[in-house]
Design a protein around this motif. Structure first.
Motif, PDB file in Angstrom:
ATOM      1  N   TYR B  61       0.750  -1.406  -0.337  1.00 25.90           N
ATOM      2  CA  TYR B  61      -0.133  -0.007  -0.121  1.00 25.90           C
ATOM      3  C   TYR B  61       0.921   1.333   0.012  1.00 25.90           C
ATOM      4  CZ  TYR B  61      -3.880  -3.041   0.568  1.00 25.90           C
ATOM      5  OH  TYR B  61      -4.931  -3.913   0.361  1.00 25.90           O
ATOM      6  N   PHE B  66       4.517  -0.550   7.916  1.00 29.16           N
ATOM      7  CA  PHE B  66       3.497  -0.738   8.136  1.00 29.16           C
ATOM      8  C   PHE B  66       2.959  -2.365   8.233  1.00 29.16           C
ATOM      9  CE2 PHE B  66      -0.996  -1.875   7.783  1.00 29.16           C
ATOM     10  CZ  PHE B  66      -1.343  -1.857   6.565  1.00 29.16           C
ATOM     11  N   GLU B 412      -2.654  -8.043   6.979  1.00 27.32           N
ATOM     12  CA  GLU B 412      -1.626  -7.404   6.918  1.00 27.32           C
ATOM     13  C   GLU B 412      -0.375  -7.739   7.914  1.00 27.32           C
ATOM     14  OE1 GLU B 412      -4.468  -6.278   7.388  1.00 27.32           O
ATOM     15  OE2 GLU B 412      -5.028  -5.052   5.627  1.00 27.32           O
ATOM     16  N   VAL B 476      -5.168  -3.672  13.905  1.00 26.72           N
ATOM     17  CA  VAL B 476      -5.071  -3.164  12.712  1.00 26.72           C
ATOM     18  C   VAL B 476      -6.576  -2.703  12.492  1.00 26.72           C
ATOM     19  CG1 VAL B 476      -4.367  -3.040  10.458  1.00 26.72           C
ATOM     20  CG2 VAL B 476      -2.845  -4.111  11.924  1.00 26.72           C
ATOM     21  N   LEU B 478      -9.272  -1.685  10.052  1.00 30.40           N
ATOM     22  CA  LEU B 478      -9.585  -2.212   8.496  1.00 30.40           C
ATOM     23  C   LEU B 478      -9.365  -0.850   7.704  1.00 30.40           C
ATOM     24  CD1 LEU B 478     -10.612  -4.399   6.423  1.00 30.40           C
ATOM     25  CD2 LEU B 478     -12.893  -3.420   6.899  1.00 30.40           C
ATOM     26  N   ILE B 479      -8.496  -0.940   6.771  1.00 24.83           N
ATOM     27  CA  ILE B 479      -8.675   0.182   5.756  1.00 24.83           C
ATOM     28  C   ILE B 479      -8.081  -0.642   4.413  1.00 24.83           C
ATOM     29  CG2 ILE B 479      -7.569   2.005   4.795  1.00 24.83           C
ATOM     30  CD1 ILE B 479      -6.437   3.141   7.582  1.00 24.83           C
ATOM     31  N   MET B 480      -8.962  -0.816   3.581  1.00 21.90           N
ATOM     32  CA  MET B 480      -8.750  -1.351   2.339  1.00 21.90           C
ATOM     33  C   MET B 480      -9.451  -1.053   1.162  1.00 21.90           C
ATOM     34  SD  MET B 480     -10.683  -4.966   2.780  1.00 21.90           S
ATOM     35  CE  MET B 480     -10.556  -5.550   0.964  1.00 21.90           C
TER      36      MET B 480
END
Ligand SMILES: Nc1nc2c(ncn2[C@@H]2O[C@H](COP(=O)(O)OP(=O)(O)O)[C@@H](O)[C@H]2O)c(=O)[nH]1
Ligand SMILES: [Mg+2]
Lengths: 55, 642
Positions: B61, B66, B412, B476, B478-480
């Protein structure tokens, strides 16, 4: 907001002043789908709530 | 012949796999990055008199620390110094991808940029002036349509051109306040030995990158002090954390570039995919569709699989006759046969079940549907301390734990992966379901089976929650990306499935054969029943099961359905109620669900987490099964079920 998350958002082009459109919210408190600069993302609800949106 | 090494770098879903497989075909080697459990794919091709090595860097990303993937990618680029880095960007989302490109430029390796999915961009009225982009970035830019193989030879041409002509990376400057401080740090780093460019280290220090800070602290602690002071100054000026201030400026730089090179036609109507998403993400129909898709997938695979398994059974039988007619029935012949039988049994699960499930998983991923599953399941998965992506391996787990564990790599971080794998291995796979249905289902009814499954799911969530509390690190969020639906590329999926299945067989084969021969040996020498007896304090006294249970459980390690088959052959009948009380049936069902991943799953665990991790999980689950089984059987007694 946790710096880690803010940084990740910034790396995706989501920064202060970005124009964000909420596309939909997942049922039962799930994530929020947003559109930024032509891409769509899922952002966890708790994180999304900390992104202050001014309309 | 001249040899060049190129590395493919890009964010998830840009078409990196399609390009990699298109370039290298079956000339690939799939392995793990040294010391890591992240997949490494390498391939080769010949082009215009060059022997070209292609490294598929893990999908990323951004180059900020990260996830493990990102760390691996930047370490590879800096330390191994590939001749050229090919950065694949998405024409439909240039802004986001160029942020990453800027970070790649900072690593100062020769760069070629492939602007992929030009076809989709055109459909959406997005026009990109690649010539201008090339001028601005100071690196060759090639428009490509990976699924049609368009532009790929041009990419290779540019790669060769760069290696022949040389390349000087363009540098993008940040605003004064930041740029001055980068320079100061650069000066302070004079003489600092490192494979990374000095400017890159300076930027990363200001971004508070943990790995880089550690690197510098070891040799130049005073530079780290300076960096901290300078970061604090930036924070003073910008009112943000310095890492955010720098990221913001990168976005600013990219927006200026995009303004110059991208033209977007006015309003467009919602695409077919966007309208389909109304259903796929709906709070009723979305879940319904998900159940239909996965149930359909399992039913098809297992329906066809049954036929193929029938074939394997016949093959085993006829081969066994030939084998014993030829080699006699001595102990060596028996052991030899056990090895052959184990191997056929492995193929007997890989070919009909694991391979098709893996293929379908890739298909759903390529299509873009898996992101919708994360959307729907994020909420439930949060209860277990992970985010929505973890739902995918868990659903697959109901079919077969092997592809399920292998798919946990989508998580991730190491932490998320461990939690996900742990939960996944506890999900009752189809073989376990056969056992549970054959015992509890047959003699106590579907109502009890449903109860057992609900209990299991609850336990799985509980285990997830507990481990997420115990493991170090923070969850973590959620950012996707929610990728648009795309036409899957069949060739890519077939190659990817085949190579991964082949690799899995290599890993699993020794383990499966060894276990098969070893258990056969114990059986033949009578050691097995001794071991089974030795287990009786646990099996008989604590779990209150018959003393043969030890034997059943040992065979079950090979394949869970062997628990039923062994029981039948010990009893000489398939009427299990003769040997087991209802209480024992439920207890044995529970133990079967929890006690150990089967040997093939253990092999998958070894691939994903190394031998140590696999052992740890196996031991933990045996203990969990013993605990649950014993407690359950006593609770059932209290409830009057004997
Ligand atoms: N229309 C179109 N689809 C593409 C193109 N390149 C890749 N795809 C599709 O995009 C999806 C993601 O590609 P993949 O190679 O798996 O992405 P990765 O995550 O970068 O490895 C797949 O469905 C591909 O078939 C392209 O140039 N045009
Ligand atoms: Mg890929």
């Amino acid at each position: 907001m946790a710096h880690g998350a803010e940084k990740r958002l910034a790396d995706l082009g989501i920064v202060v002043g970005s124009r964000i459109r909420v596309v939909r919210k997942a049922p039962f408190g799930g994530p929020i789908e947003v559109e930024v600069a032509g891409s769509r993302f899922l952002i966890g609800r708790r994180l999304a709530e900390r992104i202050i949106v001014e309309v | 012949m001249k040899e060049i090494t190129i590395a493919l770098a890009g964010q998830a879903n840009v078409g990196k796999s399609v390009i990699f497989n298109n370039l290298t075909g079956l000339h690939q080697h799939i392995g793990n990055w040294p010391g890591k459990t992240v997949e490494k794919a390498e391939g080769t091709l010949f082009y215009k008199g060059y022997f070209i090595n292609v490294i598929d860097l893990p999908g990323i990303y951004s180059l900020t620390h990260f996830s493990l993937e990102e760390l691996i990618a930047r370490e590879y680029i800096a330390e191994e110094k590939p001749d050229v880095v090919v950065n694949i960007v998405d024409a439909t989302a240039l802004e986001r991808h160029l942020i990453f490109t800027l970070q790649l430029l900072e690593l100062e390796r020769p760069l070629v940029i492939a602007v992929n999915m030009i076809d989709l961009a055109e459909k959406r009225g997005i026009k990109i002036n690649s010539q201008k982009l090339e001028e601005i970035l100071g690196a060759p830019v090639v428009p490509t349509i990976a699924i049609r193989g368009k532009g790929l030879t041009e990419v290779l041409d540019k790669v060769i051109e760069l290696t022949e002509k040389g390349y000087s990376p363009k540098r993008f400057e940040y605003g004064r306040e930041i740029e001055d401080r980068i320079r100061k740090l650069e000066d302070a780093l004079e003489g600092f030995e490192s494979p990374y460019p000095r400017r890159w280290i300076a930027i990363k220090l200001l971004e508070k990158d943990e790995e880089v800070m550690k690197l510098v602290e070891r040799e130049n602690p005073e530079v780290l002090e300076l960096a901290k002071k300078l970061s604090a100054e930036i924070e003073e000026i910008h009112g943000h954390d310095s890492s955010i201030a720098i990221a913001n400026e990168r976005v600013g730089i990219v927006r200026q570039i995009v303004e110059k090179v991208v033209e977007i036609a006015e309003e467009r109507k919602p695409s077919l995919g966007e309208r389909f998403d109304e259903i796929a993400t709906h709070k009723v129909f979305g879940y319904l569709l998900m159940v239909i898709i996965f149930a359909g997938m399992f039913l098809t695979v297992f329906g066809i699989g049954d036929y193929i398994v029938g074939f394997f059974d016949e093959l085993t039988e006829s081969l066994s006759e030939t084998w014993f007619a030829y080699f006699g029935s001595g102990i060596l012949s028996e052991l030899g046969w056990a090895a052959v039988e184990s191997f056929i049994a492995l193929l007997g699960i890989v070919i009909p079940y694991i391979a098709p499930l893996y293929f379908l998983l890739f298909l759903l991923e390529n299509w873009g549907y898996l992101a919708r599953v994360s959307f729907l399941l994020d909420n439930v998965m949060h209860k277990a301390g992970v985010h929505g992506k973890a739902g995918i391996p868990m659903i697959l787990g109901f079919g077969c734990n092997v592809p399920a564990c292998l798919s946990a790599r989508i998580m991730e971080t190491w932490r998320e992966k461990v939690i996900t794998i742990l939960m996944t291995t506890l999900i009752p796979c189809s073989a376990v379901t056969v056992v549970v249905m054959g015992l509890t289902g047959r003699y106590l009814g579907v109502f009890w089976v449903t109860g057992l499954y609900l209990f299991t799911l609850l336990m799985v969530l509980l285990v997830g929650r507990l481990t997420s509390k115990i493991l170090p690190g923070k969850p973590v969020e959620l950012i996707m990306e929610m990728p648009s639906y795309k036409t899957p590329n069949l060739k890519t999926i077939l190659i990817m499935t085949w190579l991964r299945i082949r690799q899995f067989i290599y890993i699993a084969m020794p383990l499966v054969i060894l276990a098969g021969v070893f258990i056969k040996f114990m059986d033949l020498t009578g050691v097995l029943s001794v071991v089974s007896d030795l287990m009786s304090p646990i099996t008989v006294e604590w779990l209150m099961l018959p003393k043969e249970t030890g034997m059943l459980l040992i065979f079950g390690v090979l394949r869970k359905e062997l628990i039923l088959l062994t029981l039948a052959s010990l009893l000489g009948t398939t009427d299990f109620s003769a040997a087991l009380t209802p209480n024992q049936m439920v207890t044995l069902s529970l133990v079967t669900i929890f006690y150990i991943p089967c040997i093939a799953t253990i092999a998958a665990l070894v691939r994903e987490m190394g031998a140590k991790g696999a052992t740890l999980i196996t031991v933990a689950e045996i203990l969990l099964a013993i605990l649950i089984g014993g407690v359950a059987s006593r609770l059932l007694l209290i409830l009057g079920i004997t």
